[in-house]
Design a protein around this motif. Sequence first.
Motif, PDB file in Angstrom:
ATOM      1  N   GLU A   1       0.820  -1.208   0.000  1.00 39.40           N
ATOM      2  CA  GLU A   1       0.000   0.000   0.000  1.00 39.40           C
ATOM      3  C   GLU A   1       0.858   1.264   0.000  1.00 39.40           C
ATOM      4  O   GLU A   1       0.554   2.239  -0.696  1.00 39.40           O
ATOM      5  CB  GLU A   1      -0.926  -0.005   1.218  1.00 39.40           C
ATOM      6  N   GLN A   2       1.934   1.248   0.756  1.00 39.57           N
ATOM      7  CA  GLN A   2       2.802   2.428   0.818  1.00 39.57           C
ATOM      8  C   GLN A   2       3.540   2.648  -0.493  1.00 39.57           C
ATOM      9  O   GLN A   2       3.734   3.781  -0.933  1.00 39.57           O
ATOM     10  CB  GLN A   2       3.770   2.291   1.990  1.00 39.57           C
TER      11      GLN A   2
ATOM     12  N   LYS B   1       2.422   1.847  -3.430  1.00 41.32           N
ATOM     13  CA  LYS B   1       1.422   2.401  -4.332  1.00 41.32           C
ATOM     14  C   LYS B   1       1.245   3.898  -4.093  1.00 41.32           C
ATOM     15  O   LYS B   1       1.153   4.688  -5.042  1.00 41.32           O
ATOM     16  CB  LYS B   1       0.089   1.678  -4.142  1.00 41.32           C
ATOM     17  N   THR B   2       1.196   4.295  -2.830  1.00 46.33           N
ATOM     18  CA  THR B   2       1.023   5.713  -2.506  1.00 46.33           C
ATOM     19  C   THR B   2       2.227   6.535  -2.980  1.00 46.33           C
ATOM     20  O   THR B   2       2.069   7.620  -3.557  1.00 46.33           O
ATOM     21  CB  THR B   2       0.841   5.891  -0.990  1.00 46.33           C
TER      22      THR B   2
ATOM     23  N   ARG C   1      -5.029   3.390  -3.058  1.00 46.32           N
ATOM     24  CA  ARG C   1      -4.948   2.577  -1.853  1.00 46.32           C
ATOM     25  C   ARG C   1      -6.102   1.585  -1.789  1.00 46.32           C
ATOM     26  O   ARG C   1      -7.242   1.927  -2.064  1.00 46.32           O
ATOM     27  CB  ARG C   1      -5.004   3.465  -0.604  1.00 46.32           C
TER      28      ARG C   1
ATOM     29  N   GLN D   1      -6.774   0.074   1.089  1.00 42.73           N
ATOM     30  CA  GLN D   1      -7.268   0.162   2.452  1.00 42.73           C
ATOM     31  C   GLN D   1      -6.735   1.435   3.089  1.00 42.73           C
ATOM     32  O   GLN D   1      -5.678   1.938   2.720  1.00 42.73           O
ATOM     33  CB  GLN D   1      -6.807  -1.046   3.275  1.00 42.73           C
TER      34      GLN D   1
ATOM     35  N   GLN E   1      -4.960   3.192   6.024  1.00 44.41           N
ATOM     36  CA  GLN E   1      -4.016   2.724   7.038  1.00 44.41           C
ATOM     37  C   GLN E   1      -4.474   3.086   8.444  1.00 44.41           C
ATOM     38  O   GLN E   1      -4.857   4.222   8.716  1.00 44.41           O
ATOM     39  CB  GLN E   1      -2.630   3.320   6.791  1.00 44.41           C
TER      40      GLN E   1
END
Length: 224
Positions: free
Chosen positions: A98-99, A101-102, A135, A137, A139
């Motif tokens: 996820e990070q 992707k961000t 994202r 989800q 965080q």
Amino acid sequence: MESNVEAIAKDLMLRSGAMSAGVSMAEKDTLHPEIDAFVRESLKVGSQLMASCASLAVGPNELAVNVLVRSIIELSLKVHWATLSSDNAKHLLALSTEQIKTIFRVNAQTGIAKIVDRQGNDFTAEFLASRRAERGQKQVSLEVMAQQSGLHGIYHLFYRFQSMHSHGNDVSGSSALTTPSTLGVVGVFSILLGHLGVRWLVHRSRPDNEEIRLLLGLGANAHP
């Protein structure tokens, strides 16, 4: 408490090996694969952090050791939250992806990162429009994890204090030499992390807050 930094560092190195060995311990059952995976990864990382603290302790590296302590505290809080449910563990296991992707999305939106084919054609806009970098989800913050697992006091007392070192806000002019008290914090949170991990894998149980306070040497009357 031992006041000789070299002796404490040697003890931490030995404990690091013990924590690393805990990664290979057989779990009691196979009912919680996601939790087990996160616990094992945390023990492995915790072992590496302990060894790094021990190696740095014998030099003028007080600041570096304090920064690493923060990571050990964070791991301890996350493991205690992860063992509450498989969903919590899944959330934590997905954070790296996820990070990434961000990070990519933000850099692509500002033009720093691009997606091009072999001919040099830019497909960044199309990729962003596909929302594949969005994202999956939201965080959960470490503070919320601490609150939900009943360790909000430890978060505020220890983690927030160590954040001063990580963010460059400690301008007290303290000695560059690593102090026994700093290594003591490394030691107690390493004990906590190892206890949380091994207890979960072997016994499928979690210590209550009173046990955690005792493991940290806070005593029965403390209320973090």
